[in-house]
Design an enzyme around this catalytic site. Structure first.
Site, mmCIF file in Angstrom:
data_model
loop_
_atom_site.group_PDB
_atom_site.id
_atom_site.type_symbol
_atom_site.label_atom_id
_atom_site.label_comp_id
_atom_site.label_asym_id
_atom_site.label_seq_id
_atom_site.Cartn_x
_atom_site.Cartn_y
_atom_site.Cartn_z
ATOM 1 C CE LYS A 156 37.704 37.894 58.599
ATOM 2 N NZ LYS A 156 38.728 37.452 57.615
ATOM 3 C CD GLU A 231 35.179 53.885 55.340
ATOM 4 O OE1 GLU A 231 34.724 54.146 54.202
ATOM 5 O OE2 GLU A 231 35.481 54.760 56.168
ATOM 6 C CB CYS A 265 37.305 51.267 48.032
ATOM 7 S SG CYS A 265 38.405 52.158 49.117
ATOM 8 C CD GLU A 358 34.189 47.938 44.239
ATOM 9 O OE1 GLU A 358 33.597 47.023 44.834
ATOM 10 O OE2 GLU A 358 34.823 48.833 44.827
HETATM 11 P P1 NAD Z 1 34.749 41.065 51.239
HETATM 12 O O1 NAD Z 1 33.488 41.777 51.578
HETATM 13 O O2 NAD Z 1 34.658 39.791 50.484
HETATM 14 O O3 NAD Z 1 35.580 40.740 52.571
HETATM 15 C C1 NAD Z 1 35.966 41.732 53.475
HETATM 16 C C2 NAD Z 1 36.248 41.093 54.821
HETATM 17 O O4 NAD Z 1 35.021 40.581 55.353
HETATM 18 C C3 NAD Z 1 37.212 39.916 54.774
HETATM 19 O O5 NAD Z 1 38.046 39.933 55.916
HETATM 20 C C4 NAD Z 1 36.269 38.716 54.835
HETATM 21 O O6 NAD Z 1 36.884 37.575 55.379
HETATM 22 C C5 NAD Z 1 35.195 39.250 55.762
HETATM 23 N N1 NAD Z 1 33.898 38.551 55.665
HETATM 24 C C6 NAD Z 1 33.416 37.815 54.638
HETATM 25 N N2 NAD Z 1 32.208 37.304 54.968
HETATM 26 C C7 NAD Z 1 31.903 37.752 56.199
HETATM 27 C C8 NAD Z 1 30.782 37.565 57.085
HETATM 28 N N3 NAD Z 1 29.734 36.845 56.719
HETATM 29 N N4 NAD Z 1 30.814 38.184 58.281
HETATM 30 C C9 NAD Z 1 31.860 38.959 58.647
HETATM 31 N N5 NAD Z 1 32.964 39.138 57.874
HETATM 32 C C10 NAD Z 1 32.975 38.542 56.653
HETATM 33 O O7 NAD Z 1 35.631 42.141 50.464
HETATM 34 P P2 NAD Z 1 37.057 41.952 49.772
HETATM 35 O O8 NAD Z 1 36.840 41.223 48.484
HETATM 36 O O9 NAD Z 1 38.054 41.416 50.756
HETATM 37 O O10 NAD Z 1 37.454 43.483 49.486
HETATM 38 C C11 NAD Z 1 37.063 44.161 48.354
HETATM 39 C C12 NAD Z 1 35.903 45.091 48.643
HETATM 40 O O11 NAD Z 1 36.229 45.992 49.708
HETATM 41 C C13 NAD Z 1 35.577 45.995 47.475
HETATM 42 O O12 NAD Z 1 34.178 46.064 47.287
HETATM 43 C C14 NAD Z 1 36.115 47.355 47.899
HETATM 44 O O13 NAD Z 1 35.492 48.464 47.292
HETATM 45 C C15 NAD Z 1 35.878 47.326 49.360
HETATM 46 N N6 NAD Z 1 36.739 48.307 50.035
HETATM 47 C C16 NAD Z 1 36.194 49.457 50.543
HETATM 48 C C17 NAD Z 1 37.007 50.416 51.158
HETATM 49 C C18 NAD Z 1 36.446 51.697 51.704
HETATM 50 O O14 NAD Z 1 37.148 52.318 52.480
HETATM 51 N N7 NAD Z 1 35.244 52.094 51.373
HETATM 52 C C19 NAD Z 1 38.363 50.184 51.242
HETATM 53 C C20 NAD Z 1 38.895 49.012 50.715
HETATM 54 C C21 NAD Z 1 38.064 48.071 50.121
#
Ligand code: NAD
Length: 456
Positions: A156, A231, A265, A358
């Site tokens: 997804k 992650e 991230c 962050e």
């Molecule tokens: P997010 O947590 O809002 O969303 C991530 C994904 O989860 C999206 O596809 C979203 O649709 C899905 N999602 C949302 N609610 C959900 C639920 N209840 N159940 C299952 N899936 C759900 O994050 P974002 O705003 O898209 O991304 C930014 C964040 O990602 C930042 O905090 C960043 O640090 C982190 N990030 C971490 C890494 C790493 O490798 N550690 C890499 C990239 C981004």
């Protein structure tokens, strides 16, 4: 199919690029059922053939790097240079793990009365949930080893950035991967994402995203003892000691935090500088920041594009109120698009939200420290522990501080965090488990022990 749709917006122009149908729970269940059926045959594909198919997938991606990169520029506002690297990274990760099926060794363990063998069995259907900041690489880090280990994948993408993942699914079929081995299902996190977490036939979740959503995903997985890799967020420190090559540390600090408009991230969004060289470092940093090229991301010269959305712009702006201690900042284009200039906060209260939270935008705080212990203590503040950099010419100090900082990915006299052949992941609330490198494959298998009696 109960279709709702999502308008995908170009963050550099605010124009609609495409309209994508969003899957619902019934679509998710149907995709998982198809992936489960496909698993029965995919797991039996001979190891060399599975490897060959993944290499062919890599070749097809390679032939489409420019197309995928241009698509990502339009969808996510990434600079074309970054986007080419990202598509190339999918190719490289596929190539790296294409060697894995033939090397998925078990062990023969000496025991009494027979022969003992271990097998690394695939799990079944793996659900992959991807954020919007690096749509291609983060997808590839999960689907390549998952497929190599013999699993099928339902992925997804984030609502904001589905286009390259959808294209990758088409390229997989073009490369000859069987139907339903790799499915991309655009949809909402609260619908498709949550259903993947809850679905009994999804045996593992790889989630990349915010720590807040990740905690809910982990709780959902706990209900079914579902395997999970997380992650999550980061607030990484770039630690500059007085004995470092200050020119080099300052010249490279902007790209370590402003790359991808800070939506990374691993962004080094806290620069900790030894007090005796603090003023000198800021002098060196200023021209590197004001010279950072923020422009149309499709230009080869662009070093930074816009933020992903208006919502993200508002979020980042909240960390830089009108009375914020801005030391200096770069420029950004006017007009449409979610542009935010690279911004340096200094001197700044170490307890300010811009220093502790962050931001996920092009904002960095520069904070002084006294000595080595102070640097390690400050770097370890907070709940995150993803990456970081240490700048020093003292090898002993480099190792001591590397061992002292609680983070999964550190670099010394460098800001690079990611190589497909080395492990990547977070300490503390930055994550759970590791992606990439030689061992990631095993997080897509369960180990099975078989004892064969040889006594008559
Ligand atoms: P997010 O947590 O809002 O969303 C991530 C994904 O989860 C999206 O596809 C979203 O649709 C899905 N999602 C949302 N609610 C959900 C639920 N209840 N159940 C299952 N899936 C759900 O994050 P974002 O705003 O898209 O991304 C930014 C964040 O990602 C930042 O905090 C960043 O640090 C982190 N990030 C971490 C890494 C790493 O490798 N550690 C890499 C990239 C981004």
């Amino acid at each position: 199919m109960n279709i709702t749709s999502y308008d995908v917006v170009n963050p550099a122009t605010e124009e609609i690029v495409d309209t994508v149908a969003l899957a619902d729970v019934a679509d998710t269940d149907a995709a998982v059922a198809r992936a489960r059926r496909a698993f029965q045959s995919w797991r039996k594909v001979a190891p060399a053939d599975r490897g060959r198919l993944l290499r062919r997938f890599a070749e097809v991606v390679d032939a489409h790097v420019e197309e995928l990169a241009r698509l990502e520029v339009r969808n996510a506002g990434h600079t074309i240079g970054n986007a080419r690297w990202e598509a190339g990274n999918v190719r490289d990760v596929l190539t790296y793990y294409s060697a894995a099926p033939e090397r998925l060794f078990g062990r023969q363990i000496p025991v009494a009365g027979g022969v003992d063998l271990t097998f690394h069995e695939p799990l079944g259907v793996v659900g992959v949930i991807v954020p919007w900041n690096f749509p291609m690489p983060i997808a590839g880090w999960a689907f390549a080893p998952a497929l190599a280990a013999g699993n099928t994948v339902v992925l997804k993408p984030a609502e904001l950035t589905p286009l390259t993942a959808m294209r990758l699914a088409q390229l997989a079929l073009e490369a000859g991967l069987p139907e339903d081995v790799f499915t991309v299902l655009p949809g909402k996190g609260s619908v498709v994402g949550q259903r993947l977490v809850e679905h009994p036939d999804v045996r593992k979740i790889v989630f990349t995203g915010s720590t807040q959503v990740g905690k809910g995903v982990m709780a959902g997985c706990a209900d079914r003892v579902k395997r999970v890799t997380l992650e999550l967020g980061g607030k990484s420190a770039n630690v500059v000691f007085a004995d470092a090559d200050l020119e080099k540390a300052a010249a490279s600090a902007p790209s370590a935090v402003f790359d991808n408009a800070g939506q990374d991230c691993c962004a080094r969004s806290r620069i900790l500088v030894q007090r005796s060289v603090y003023d000198r470092f800021l002098e060196l940093l200023e021209p590197a920041v004001t010279g950072f090229r923020v422009e149309d991301p499709s230009l080869d010269t662009a070093q930074m594009g816009p933020l992903i959305s208006r919502g993200q712009w508002d979020r980042v702006r909240a960390y830089v109120p009108d009375d914020a201690p801005v030391a200096f900042r770069g420029s950004a284009p006017d007009g449409p698009g979610f542009w935010f200039p690279p911004t340096v906060l200094a001197p700044v209260d170490p307890k300010a939200p811009a220093v502790t939270e962050e931001i996920f935008g092009p904002v960095v705080a520069v904070v002084p420290f006294a000595d080595e212990d102070d640097a390690v203590r400050m770097a370890n503040e907070g709940e995150y522990g993803l990456s970081g950099s240490i700048w020093t010419r003292d090898l002993g100090r480099a190792l001591r501080v590397s061992r002292g900082i609680e983070a999964g990915n550190l670099s010394v006299n460098s800001n690079s965090s990611v190589r497909y052949s080395t492990p990547f992941g977070g300490f503390k609330q930055s994550g759970l488990g590791r992606e990439l490198g030689p061992d990631a494959l095993h997080s897509f298998t369960d180990e099975k022990n078989v004892f064969i009696a040889t006594e008559e």
